[in-house]
Design a protein around this motif. Structure first.
Motif, PDB file in Angstrom:
ATOM      1  N   SER A  42      -6.863  -6.958  -1.170  1.00 51.30           N
ATOM      2  CA  SER A  42      -5.890  -7.982  -0.797  1.00 51.30           C
ATOM      3  C   SER A  42      -6.445  -9.369  -1.062  1.00 51.30           C
ATOM      4  CB  SER A  42      -5.518  -7.819   0.682  1.00 51.30           C
ATOM      5  OG  SER A  42      -4.593  -8.803   1.083  1.00 51.30           O
ATOM      6  N   VAL A  49      -1.737  -1.280  -4.040  1.00 50.87           N
ATOM      7  CA  VAL A  49      -2.781  -0.264  -4.055  1.00 50.87           C
ATOM      8  C   VAL A  49      -2.133   1.097  -3.824  1.00 50.87           C
ATOM      9  CG1 VAL A  49      -4.910   0.611  -3.027  1.00 50.87           C
ATOM     10  CG2 VAL A  49      -4.540  -1.855  -3.195  1.00 50.87           C
ATOM     11  N   LEU A  59      -9.284  -1.903   1.350  1.00 50.77           N
ATOM     12  CA  LEU A  59      -7.940  -2.465   1.178  1.00 50.77           C
ATOM     13  C   LEU A  59      -7.932  -3.961   1.455  1.00 50.77           C
ATOM     14  CD1 LEU A  59      -5.840   0.363   2.875  1.00 50.77           C
ATOM     15  CD2 LEU A  59      -6.040  -0.103   0.417  1.00 50.77           C
ATOM     16  N   ASP A  67     -10.076   1.007   5.043  1.00 53.15           N
ATOM     17  CA  ASP A  67      -9.444  -0.236   5.497  1.00 53.15           C
ATOM     18  C   ASP A  67     -10.202  -1.462   4.994  1.00 53.15           C
ATOM     19  OD1 ASP A  67      -7.557   1.272   6.757  1.00 53.15           O
ATOM     20  OD2 ASP A  67      -8.236   0.860   8.796  1.00 53.15           O
ATOM     21  N   ILE A  77       0.839  -1.199   0.000  1.00 56.72           N
ATOM     22  CA  ILE A  77       0.000   0.000   0.000  1.00 56.72           C
ATOM     23  C   ILE A  77       0.875   1.250   0.000  1.00 56.72           C
ATOM     24  CG2 ILE A  77      -1.818   1.270   1.207  1.00 56.72           C
ATOM     25  CD1 ILE A  77      -2.480  -1.478   2.596  1.00 56.72           C
TER      26      ILE A  77
END
Length: 340
Positions: A105, A112, A101, A98, A27
């Motif tokens: 994943s 990302v 993300l 979050d 990230i």
């Protein structure tokens, strides 16, 4: 069936991880820090909800990257552009950053890039975005986009512009067609409408997972405990998350890495004239002290509207009926593999 459930990894996918370092995705939180050892395959978007429609784009992204022996890169934005462009009133999101993300994943995305979205960035022309970000910094070898993706200042950038500039700057462009699922065209707007209407089955079908709220457990008035239905009162971690409509829901509750069954209530508790919106959950066969801890609520079915009863005894009787209904529905879901 026990009220503490065996936890499948799939049940975690829409929930925010306790630690972003647990994710397999790399990230970056600014354009300046981005790096990749190759010319990656790239897609760009807000991706609110990372739903089944987005999933088709991301699957093509990951496959294209593998075919090219390079990395897959998702470029997204934080905060949501509408929160910056002066029309934040009424903005309600399907996912926190979050949670988003974590979903990337799970999809197998390598990288990302989260671009901070502010007024200055909002003024970047679509051609400049392609040149300065996709070409100069990210060095994209291929750009994959959805069927209706628009970008840049005034949303003037589109697939045709990407094709034109791809020929100039030597990157491929692929457009993924719209996805129809559950008898509807899948979109973030359609999912929001289904959640607002209380149609969690349709919303979850389009999402590809149970809609979730994540929050901290705070102290309430202890009334639930008094009538035999103790509840955990939830304070949302993200104030922009979309709330389902007021009512009672069959829910799954993720706490401390363990998944439980429960029934949630969103509303103003009219029987006691509380007149304050609350989110609370009765976790079945659970009596731990979890104040200030984080809970993830997964909404599976809407049971009924919130209503005012004649007194606490009538409320207690109804909650007993609600609990049996919730157990029946979740047992049925579990039996048919809907919760695995």
């Amino acid at each position: 069936m026990p009220d503490e459930l065996p936890v499948s990894p799939a049940l975690f996918t829409s929930a925010a991880p306790n630690n972003l370092n647990q994710l397999s995705v790399r990230i970056y939180h600014s354009i300046e820090e981005f790096e990749s050892p190759c010319r990656p395959a790239v897609t760009v978007g807000v991706f609110d909800g990372v739903h089944r429609g987005h999933w088709g784009i991301i699957e093509r992204l990951v496959c294209s990257a593998r075919e090219k022996n390079c990395e897959s890169v998702v470029i997204t934005f934080n905060p949501h552009p509408r929160l910056v462009l002066g029309n934040a009133e009424g903005v309600r999101l399907l996912q926190s950053l979050d949670e988003k993300l974590a979903r990337f994943s799970e999809a197998g995305v390598d990288v990302v890039l989260v671009i901070p979205f502010d007024a200055s960035f909002a003024n970047i022309d679509s051609s400049d975005f392609i040149r300065k970000v996709l070409v100069d910094i990210v060095r994209a070898s291929k750009v994959i986009t959805g069927h209706d993706h628009m970008f840049g200042h005034g949303r003037q950038g589109d697939f045709a512009l990407l094709e034109e500039m791809g020929r100039t700057y030597n990157f491929e462009v692929e457009q993924v067609t719209a996805i129809e699922h559950c008898g509807r065209m899948v979109s973030s707007s359609a999912i929001r409408n289904a959640i607002i209407e209380g149609n969690l089955e349709m919303a979850n079908c389009m999402l590809g997972y149970q809609y979730t709220l994540t929050g901290k457990v705070v102290r309430g008035n202890q009334l639930g405990k008094l009538i035999g239905f103790p509840t955990a009162n939830i304070e949302l971690l993200d104030k922009y998350k979309l709330l389902p409509s007021n009512g009672v829901y069959a829910s799954l509750v993720l706490q401390g890495g363990v998944l439980y069954r429960g029934m949630s209530n969103i509303g103003t508790r009219p029987t006691i004239d509380a007149n304050k919106l609350t989110i609370e959950v009765n976790i079945f066969d659970f009596d731990d002290d979890i104040y200030n801890e984080t809970l993830v609520l997964k909404f599976v079915h809407r049971i009924r509207d919130e209503k005012k009863f004649g007194g606490l005894e009538q409320l207690k009787e109804q909650l007993s009926l609600d609990k049996e209904r919730v157990k029946y529905l979740l047992d049925k879901d579990y039996q048919y593999g809907n919760l695995k």
